[in-house]
Design an enzyme around this catalytic site. Structure first.
Site, short mmCIF file in Angstrom:
data_model
loop_
_atom_site.label_atom_id
_atom_site.label_comp_id
_atom_site.label_asym_id
_atom_site.label_seq_id
_atom_site.Cartn_x
_atom_site.Cartn_y
_atom_site.Cartn_z
N ARG A 134 0.87 -1.19 0.00
CA ARG A 134 0.00 0.00 0.00
C ARG A 134 0.89 1.22 0.00
O ARG A 134 1.73 1.38 0.89
CB ARG A 134 -0.92 0.01 1.22
CG ARG A 134 -2.14 0.95 1.05
CD ARG A 134 -2.94 1.10 2.32
NE ARG A 134 -2.16 1.82 3.32
CZ ARG A 134 -2.10 1.49 4.61
NH1 ARG A 134 -2.78 0.46 5.09
NH2 ARG A 134 -1.36 2.20 5.44
N GLU A 153 4.31 7.26 2.80
CA GLU A 153 5.16 6.08 3.01
C GLU A 153 4.70 4.95 2.11
O GLU A 153 3.62 4.99 1.53
CB GLU A 153 5.16 5.63 4.48
CG GLU A 153 3.84 5.15 5.00
CD GLU A 153 3.95 4.63 6.44
OE1 GLU A 153 5.07 4.51 6.96
OE2 GLU A 153 2.90 4.32 7.02
N ASN A 155 4.26 0.78 2.17
CA ASN A 155 4.20 -0.37 3.09
C ASN A 155 4.43 -1.67 2.35
O ASN A 155 3.71 -1.98 1.39
CB ASN A 155 2.82 -0.42 3.75
CG ASN A 155 2.49 0.87 4.48
OD1 ASN A 155 2.99 1.12 5.57
ND2 ASN A 155 1.67 1.72 3.85
N SER A 160 -2.67 -2.99 5.78
CA SER A 160 -3.98 -3.34 6.32
C SER A 160 -5.10 -2.48 5.75
O SER A 160 -4.88 -1.60 4.94
CB SER A 160 -3.95 -3.25 7.84
OG SER A 160 -3.57 -1.96 8.22
N LYS A 341 11.91 3.09 6.20
CA LYS A 341 11.83 4.49 5.78
C LYS A 341 13.17 4.98 5.24
O LYS A 341 13.23 5.87 4.40
CB LYS A 341 11.36 5.36 6.95
CG LYS A 341 9.91 5.06 7.30
CD LYS A 341 9.25 6.18 8.04
CE LYS A 341 7.82 5.81 8.37
NZ LYS A 341 7.75 4.57 9.22
N LYS A 403 10.93 11.19 11.27
CA LYS A 403 10.28 9.88 11.39
C LYS A 403 11.30 8.83 11.81
O LYS A 403 12.39 8.77 11.25
CB LYS A 403 9.70 9.45 10.04
CG LYS A 403 8.55 10.29 9.54
CD LYS A 403 8.10 9.76 8.17
CE LYS A 403 6.74 10.31 7.79
NZ LYS A 403 6.17 9.58 6.64
N GLU A 407 9.25 0.19 10.83
CA GLU A 407 7.87 -0.10 10.43
C GLU A 407 6.94 0.00 11.63
O GLU A 407 7.36 -0.18 12.77
CB GLU A 407 7.76 -1.54 9.91
CG GLU A 407 8.03 -1.69 8.44
CD GLU A 407 7.01 -0.97 7.55
OE1 GLU A 407 5.84 -0.88 7.94
OE2 GLU A 407 7.42 -0.48 6.49
N GLY A 408 5.70 0.26 11.38
CA GLY A 408 4.70 0.10 12.43
C GLY A 408 4.15 1.38 13.00
O GLY A 408 3.31 1.39 13.87
N ARG A 490 -7.72 7.34 4.79
CA ARG A 490 -7.66 7.37 6.24
C ARG A 490 -7.66 8.83 6.66
O ARG A 490 -6.81 9.61 6.19
CB ARG A 490 -6.41 6.66 6.73
CG ARG A 490 -6.69 5.93 8.01
CD ARG A 490 -5.77 4.79 8.30
NE ARG A 490 -4.44 4.83 7.77
CZ ARG A 490 -3.44 4.18 8.37
NH1 ARG A 490 -3.64 3.52 9.49
NH2 ARG A 490 -2.25 4.18 7.84
#
Lengths: 514, 514
Positions: A134, A153, A155, A160, A341, A403, A407-408, A490
């Site tokens: 994504r 970003e 992914n 998800s 990243k 940043k 990940e996450g 989102r």
């Protein structure tokens, strides 16, 4: 529609209108599986001990306006992005150099790399990799110019909300057109009469990628041969389970492929690698039918994406166990690492080598420059580079976000807080951070959110568009399947700086293109 | 399969098997809207103040065996039953005599009759009636004979669970065949390998009945003409709301008919009868869009079925208000009254006039006697009749159940408790009760229930089969639509004597025919 047109949207709601939309949305959500398990904080301790309760996913009551040009550009570039991230994964040497800079600041990356080296030493037995990606963007607004698409970003693991996103699009579409013939669910507004959100094929696309890998795996490698399946490696106590079920239902119902869920903590109990067979097929024995054995064609990771899933050596053993098997991993450890990243920063550094033309060799240069256009400038904080200066200068810091490269999500540092934050840690840790120029979303966008505890919030919002893509390739760089389709919007309250819809901080939304 | 074959069914479950079935069923339920709002008793006081939480409907983990001959007979007779109950409704004189016996023991019936007389005096303006019925049966077992179909009751108002029942059938069907190609969700058992539950078209059938009424209503009777809609009159705080949404979604999605939900307490606020127009059209003004006005073609009652919905004079005013309007009622007050257990008792009295041949004039006598075969003997408790003796004799009482004649379930008196119960009340109240010979279901049927709080119960069960039917007719007895389709299996623990799935005492189930 100019940016200022956002200020009349969404139309104000009377109490009766809000009640109607809230009641309709929360019932619709449960009727259609647009649901999550409630956070423990929503329920008094000791209640729901059997974990049966569910609630609506956090959603917006209205779709959000989004520039059509940006939306279409994001869709047009997705297969190019798929290819870029697949091709970087094939270049272990290049990737290794990037990772080397993180080894001593990021244990997680270091351990992932080590796990890769362990498997590499023994020899990989599966040369196919699957990516379910994504790519997240904002529509960047700057004075006197049309809004432009900027990547937030990319992914490469556990992308998800594909399952739930298509449902939000369906909810908004039904609200826009209900009741049939006389739509009055929303108060009148020109934008709400201009059409419906575009088709959202996220479930079909993501499941289609998994099905392509399953098919490409070929025949059973076991002796005697076994029935084939896909496993979803999941977190214990996952609350976003209905998002995942949307994909497995599509795989079983449409593609007729067996799917099993394996908690990451049970991988070593429920799966085995057949050591006597050189291909090392991965077998799965369901605890509820222990005499049945399946061979796993594809391991879809909805766990193992963050350090929290790797707290014990047993977790790392499980990870290596899957990686060395013949199953196609979605993703491999290398492909997960490409999602750092830091990689995005290296690609997006305004000055430096032309990595894009290297990885997209043979691609039309116009397309490559369109891709490059989606980058916001990103910098490392090395002593030699421009990033350190931009981050420490209080004035230039205001235009940036810092940043962590892991990940996450979590723990981004914004604007004026950057200089002090950096000074509070040893310079040797600065390598774990990436400085990114802030993207300016429309300043006056508003929406109304229905949280998963039923609270309703209205206010200024920022929206991120995600585009889903899937790619299947082999280690030589040959691409077997490259597809895009489906999207996620989102939307979060402006005072909230972090994503994480499942945690209740932001909402699933859909787009009205203008 | 003989009755004793039930004793090996369902197969025992290991802990892992039960966990798998429970987890799969409870997730599937939320993903697919097989849900209810939780009872207040499930949650600590003060939690879920926004009423967002949902849980799985109470369901069985396995489908239950049911004799094919009984199932098919019940389906074959449904349109005949539809016709019978429609034709009784057309015979106000006959019905009036039956009701007359209840006037002084049943306030609710007395008030319904009074409401009917009020409207009759003014004159009805709608000569069409719609019935959405469910006829409930058991498979009666007697020694040395094939099981026979016996009617438990016939519901003429608010027949519920059509929306959820089709989903339970789908859940069991998926469990029986999953994963695709290698079904292992259930432990092996011959009955589980014999096929899947029959098709269940309850949603299509019930929505089809409402759509037929909507169409038959014709053009708007308002000046100027208004857009048309159906309203669902519902209870405040309804927990079984997703059952109802399944029907409204079908009406809006497939039939493209606007549907609105009107709480019974808001009928007088949100609807009006246009007194200046002789046809008295019923108009509805949505609180969320007060400038919009719709004309109601059909009033579908999912409230007003029990005395609890008629506690104030305003409730009765609302009832009369709807009844005198031009909207087609589902059902009319008269048709609701035909659902009295007293009517069923009069029809099922073993000796006496041949009511069936009267109401089904012209019907093939074989069909009429097949219908009669589904009656269990029923008696009133009048001094002259056989019922009183059977009820008071402790020995014959053991073969009977004493039912209050009111709609809405609750408070049946069984077997040995009957004589003392009757003696505890004045004889003048005995008219409010009906004595029915007990039906003997298979004594050794078992199943495993998943309650809506997640508790799992295994034990002896009794199952009731409901068949859905819809009929649209006019006061002259002309039938415009007569359809059957879809079914419900409701299974309860043997120690539990009452139905009421929404209350958690019994479970929604599906059938495996044998």
């Amino acid at each position: 529609m100019t940016s200022s047109a956002y200020s009349n949207y969404p139309p104000p709601l009377s109490q009766a209108q809000q009640e109607y939309l809230v009641t309709t949305a929360k019932d619709w959500a449960i009727q259609n599986g647009l649901a999550v398990r409630p956070a423990p904080s929503m329920l008094p301790e000791g209640s729901d001990s059997n974990r049966v309760l569910a609630t609506n996913a956090p959603i917006t009551l209205f779709p959000s306006p989004f520039p059509r040009s940006c939306f279409e550009e994001a869709q047009a570039l997705q297969t190019v992005y798929n290819q870029l991230y697949a091709m970087i994964t094939c270049d272990e040497e290049w990737l290794g150099k990037v990772i080397a800079e993180l080894i001593d600041v990021d244990d997680f990356v270091a351990n992932l790399w080590k796990a890769h080296l362990t498997v590499k030493k023994e020899g990989y037995t599966q040369n196919l990799s699957l990516g379910l990606y994504r790519s997240d963007y904002m529509a960047h607004v700057s004075s006197n110019k049309a809004p432009s698409l900027k990547q937030v970003e990319f992914n490469t693991i556990s992308s998800s909300f594909g399952g739930l996103s298509a449902l939000v699009r369906q909810l908004h579409t039904e609200l826009l057109s209900s009741p049939p013939g006389n739509p009055i669910s929303y108060p009148p507004h020109p934008l709400l009469e201009s059409g419906v959100p575009p088709e959202n094929t996220s479930v079909e696309t993501l499941a289609g990628g998994l099905a392509a890998a399953h098919k490409a795996y070929g025949y059973s490698k076991s002796e005697p041969s076994l029935p084939l399946c896909i496993i979803f490696v999941v977190q214990d106590g996952e609350r976003n389970v209905f998002d995942q079920h949307a994909l497995s239902s599509r795989l079983t119902g449409f593609h007729r492929i067996p799917v099993f869920r394996v908690p990451s903590s049970k991988v070593l109990d429920q799966t085995s690698v057949s050591e006597s067979i050189p291909a090392r097929p991965l077998t799965y024995s369901p605890p509820h039918a222990p005499s049945s054995v399946f061979e796993v064609t594809t391991v879809y990771m909805r766990a193992f994406y963050s350090p929290d899933d790797h707290t014990t050596s047993r977790d790392w053993d499980a990870r290596v166990h899957l990686e060395r098997s013949a199953a196609i991993k979605c993703p491999t450890i290398l492909n997960q690492l490409v999602g750092c990243k830091k990689v995005q920063q290296v690609l997006a550094e305004p000055t430096g080598p032309d990595h894009l033309s290297k990885f997209l060799a043979g691609m039309d240069p116009t397309t490559i420059s369109r891709l490059r256009e989606t980058f916001a400038p990103q910098y490392d904080l090395s002593a030699s580079g421009q990033g350190r200066e931009l981050a420490l200068n209080p004035e230039t810091a205001l235009r940036h976000v810092l940043k962590p490269q892991r990940e996450g999500g979590g723990n981004n540092i914004y604007k004026s807080e950057i200089p002090a934050f950096l000074k509070s840690m040893p310079e040797s840790d600065w390598k774990g951070w990436v400085l990114m120029e802030l993207i300016n979303p429309a300043p006056d966008a508003e929406n109304v959110a229905l949280r998963n505890d039923g609270e309703v919030l209205r206010g200024n919002v920022i929206s991120e568009l995600g585009i889903y893509g899937t790619i299947l390739w082999d280690t030589t760089g040959k691409i077997l399947h490259n597809d895009q389709g489906g999207w996620l919007l989102r939307t979060k309250g402006k005072e909230v700086n972090e994503g994480g819809v499942a945690a209740g901080f932001s909402s699933l939304d859909s787009v009205l293109l203008f």
